[in-house]
Design a protein around this motif. Structure first.
Motif, PDB file in Angstrom:
ATOM      1  N   VAL A   1       9.099  69.096  16.435  1.00  0.00           N
ATOM      2  CA  VAL A   1       9.072  68.597  15.056  1.00  0.00           C
ATOM      3  C   VAL A   1       9.195  67.076  15.051  1.00  0.00           C
ATOM      4  O   VAL A   1       8.500  66.383  14.295  1.00  0.00           O
ATOM      5  N   TYR A   2      10.060  66.546  15.911  1.00  0.00           N
ATOM      6  CA  TYR A   2      10.201  65.090  15.989  1.00  0.00           C
ATOM      7  C   TYR A   2       8.886  64.428  16.393  1.00  0.00           C
ATOM      8  O   TYR A   2       8.467  63.431  15.801  1.00  0.00           O
ATOM      9  N   ALA A   3       8.241  64.969  17.421  1.00  0.00           N
ATOM     10  CA  ALA A   3       6.970  64.399  17.891  1.00  0.00           C
ATOM     11  C   ALA A   3       5.919  64.433  16.789  1.00  0.00           C
ATOM     12  O   ALA A   3       5.159  63.474  16.594  1.00  0.00           O
ATOM     13  N   LEU A   4       5.886  65.524  16.039  1.00  0.00           N
ATOM     14  CA  LEU A   4       4.942  65.660  14.925  1.00  0.00           C
ATOM     15  C   LEU A   4       5.215  64.610  13.857  1.00  0.00           C
ATOM     16  O   LEU A   4       4.290  63.958  13.352  1.00  0.00           O
ATOM     17  N   LEU A   5       6.483  64.425  13.532  1.00  0.00           N
ATOM     18  CA  LEU A   5       6.849  63.476  12.483  1.00  0.00           C
ATOM     19  C   LEU A   5       6.620  62.037  12.922  1.00  0.00           C
ATOM     20  O   LEU A   5       6.109  61.216  12.148  1.00  0.00           O
ATOM     21  N   GLU A   6       6.980  61.722  14.162  1.00  0.00           N
ATOM     22  CA  GLU A   6       6.791  60.360  14.658  1.00  0.00           C
ATOM     23  C   GLU A   6       5.317  59.960  14.610  1.00  0.00           C
ATOM     24  O   GLU A   6       4.973  58.827  14.270  1.00  0.00           O
TER      25      GLU A   6
ATOM     26  N   ASN B   1       3.105  61.096  12.573  1.00  0.00           N
ATOM     27  CA  ASN B   1       2.514  61.150  11.231  1.00  0.00           C
ATOM     28  C   ASN B   1       3.450  60.642  10.140  1.00  0.00           C
ATOM     29  O   ASN B   1       3.333  61.048   8.990  1.00  0.00           O
ATOM     30  N   MET B   2       4.390  59.772  10.501  1.00  0.00           N
ATOM     31  CA  MET B   2       5.302  59.229   9.501  1.00  0.00           C
ATOM     32  C   MET B   2       4.523  58.521   8.386  1.00  0.00           C
ATOM     33  O   MET B   2       3.656  57.702   8.650  1.00  0.00           O
ATOM     34  N   GLY B   3       4.831  58.859   7.166  1.00  0.00           N
ATOM     35  CA  GLY B   3       4.143  58.299   6.007  1.00  0.00           C
ATOM     36  C   GLY B   3       3.149  59.262   5.394  1.00  0.00           C
ATOM     37  O   GLY B   3       2.714  59.070   4.251  1.00  0.00           O
ATOM     38  N   ALA B   4       2.809  60.324   6.130  1.00  0.00           N
ATOM     39  CA  ALA B   4       1.893  61.334   5.598  1.00  0.00           C
ATOM     40  C   ALA B   4       2.631  62.200   4.582  1.00  0.00           C
ATOM     41  O   ALA B   4       3.862  62.235   4.548  1.00  0.00           O
ATOM     42  N   PRO B   5       1.893  62.919   3.730  1.00  0.00           N
ATOM     43  CA  PRO B   5       2.538  63.830   2.786  1.00  0.00           C
ATOM     44  C   PRO B   5       3.470  64.802   3.502  1.00  0.00           C
ATOM     45  O   PRO B   5       3.139  65.320   4.568  1.00  0.00           O
ATOM     46  N   TYR B   6       4.641  65.015   2.936  1.00  0.00           N
ATOM     47  CA  TYR B   6       5.680  65.921   3.431  1.00  0.00           C
ATOM     48  C   TYR B   6       6.539  65.294   4.538  1.00  0.00           C
ATOM     49  O   TYR B   6       7.524  65.875   4.967  1.00  0.00           O
ATOM     50  N   SER B   7       6.187  64.085   4.999  1.00  0.00           N
ATOM     51  CA  SER B   7       6.995  63.469   6.053  1.00  0.00           C
ATOM     52  C   SER B   7       8.384  63.101   5.541  1.00  0.00           C
ATOM     53  O   SER B   7       9.340  63.062   6.317  1.00  0.00           O
ATOM     54  N   ASP B   8       8.524  62.861   4.228  1.00  0.00           N
ATOM     55  CA  ASP B   8       9.845  62.570   3.686  1.00  0.00           C
ATOM     56  C   ASP B   8      10.756  63.790   3.797  1.00  0.00           C
ATOM     57  O   ASP B   8      11.916  63.687   4.217  1.00  0.00           O
ATOM     58  N   SER B   9      10.254  64.956   3.441  1.00  0.00           N
ATOM     59  CA  SER B   9      11.049  66.187   3.534  1.00  0.00           C
ATOM     60  C   SER B   9      11.396  66.517   4.984  1.00  0.00           C
ATOM     61  O   SER B   9      12.517  66.924   5.291  1.00  0.00           O
TER      62      SER B   9
ATOM     63  N   ILE C   1      15.286  66.861   9.653  1.00  0.00           N
ATOM     64  CA  ILE C   1      15.522  66.664  11.082  1.00  0.00           C
ATOM     65  C   ILE C   1      16.498  65.535  11.389  1.00  0.00           C
ATOM     66  O   ILE C   1      17.032  65.441  12.495  1.00  0.00           O
ATOM     67  N   PHE C   2      16.796  64.700  10.426  1.00  0.00           N
ATOM     68  CA  PHE C   2      17.522  63.456  10.669  1.00  0.00           C
ATOM     69  C   PHE C   2      18.836  63.650  11.422  1.00  0.00           C
ATOM     70  O   PHE C   2      19.134  62.953  12.390  1.00  0.00           O
ATOM     71  N   LYS C   3      19.644  64.606  10.992  1.00  0.00           N
ATOM     72  CA  LYS C   3      20.995  64.740  11.549  1.00  0.00           C
ATOM     73  C   LYS C   3      21.049  65.452  12.893  1.00  0.00           C
ATOM     74  O   LYS C   3      22.118  65.535  13.506  1.00  0.00           O
ATOM     75  N   VAL C   4      19.910  65.947  13.373  1.00  0.00           N
ATOM     76  CA  VAL C   4      19.928  66.660  14.654  1.00  0.00           C
ATOM     77  C   VAL C   4      19.169  65.900  15.745  1.00  0.00           C
ATOM     78  O   VAL C   4      18.893  66.456  16.810  1.00  0.00           O
ATOM     79  N   ILE C   5      18.860  64.636  15.490  1.00  0.00           N
ATOM     80  CA  ILE C   5      18.196  63.824  16.510  1.00  0.00           C
ATOM     81  C   ILE C   5      19.096  62.638  16.855  1.00  0.00           C
ATOM     82  O   ILE C   5      20.023  62.305  16.126  1.00  0.00           O
ATOM     83  N   SER C   6      18.806  62.001  17.964  1.00  0.00           N
ATOM     84  CA  SER C   6      19.638  60.893  18.433  1.00  0.00           C
ATOM     85  C   SER C   6      19.487  59.677  17.523  1.00  0.00           C
ATOM     86  O   SER C   6      18.524  59.560  16.758  1.00  0.00           O
TER      87      SER C   6
END
Length: 257
Positions: free
Chosen positions: A62-67, A69-77, A82-87
């Protein structure tokens, strides 16, 4: 003139053919598919280690997908999920890639604010002072202890926390093995019930300063304590040396092994 137009048209066709087609990624669909696959794998997982491996792989994917495509639709959600479970390093990477308008979202702005606060209390930064209440009802400040020994270990705990109670004998052994002037421990309880805290103190007999936070003295928030036990090692100069160091890490720092 006609020849020039033909050359320009040909050039545009070459450029157009040379461009890579931009793939539009459906972050919601792809992330949900990842979650579904992980859930199916968990049903057949035989050990806790297998379950942990599946969960870790899901976070990585999920992190790799978000990194990417950051800024794409649904990337905010997805970022919120995922924020609290990554370094912290990965948190910073995603924040750096995030469009400015996305940072204005109330939930995301709150996460970023907490992230910046957490950076301020990371190793290498000055400790943040706090005041809590001793068993006798008197205020005791962390700053009263820092500087009087080489190190102060702050331990956030609670009477109802099993891992916290299991850590106490370890801290006792470490404390007793240190030469005089090397280490002070300061336990700050997050117990809401004073009676339960006092009972635990009597049972554990910890030979170092004790205090408890209350409505007036909310100490754990200053260090963004999300779970307990939570320990902070501070040196004589008031610098944070380590957050949640392991026993071997503590011994290495304290004894210079």
């Amino acid at each position: 003139m006609k020849k020039i137009m033909l050359i320009m048209a040909a050039a545009l066709m070459i450029v157009s053919c040379g461009k890579k087609e931009t793939k539009v990624v459906d972050l919601k669909a792809e992330s949900e598919a990842m979650v579904q696959q992980a859930e199916e794998e968990l049903l057949t997982a035989k050990t806790p280690e297998d379950q942990m491996e599946i969960a870790t792989r899901l976070i990585e994917n999920v992190y790799a997908l978000l990194e990417e495509n950051m800024g794409a639709p649904y990337s905010d959600s997805l970022f919120i999920d995922i924020f609290k479970v990554i370094s912290k390093e990965r948190q910073q990477t995603l924040i750096d890639k995030m469009p400015e308008e996305m940072k204005q979202s109330p939930k995301i702005a709150e996460l970023i604010k907490a992230f910046e606060q957490a950076k301020a209390i990371s190793a290498g930064n000055p400790f943040i002072d706090f005041t809590a209440v001793s068993p006798k009802g008197k205020e005791i400040a962390l700053s009263e202890l820092v500087g009087k020994t080489d190190y102060v270990l702050v331990d956030f705990w609670a009477s109802w926390c099993g891992p916290c109670r299991r850590l106490i004998p370890v801290l006792k052994e470490l404390y007793s093995s240190m030469p005089e002037g090397k280490l002070q421990i300061f336990s700050c309880s997050v117990d809401q019930e004073e009676a339960a805290w006092l009972k635990a103190l009597k049972e554990e007999e910890m030979p170092w300063p004790q205090a408890r936070e209350d409505e007036k003295h909310v100490c754990s928030n200053l260090y963004d304590v999300q779970y307990i036990p939570y320990t902070i090692l501070i040196d004589r100069e008031g610098q944070i040396v380590a957050i949640n160091p392991t026993e071997p890490e503590l011994e290495e720092i304290l004894l210079g092994k």
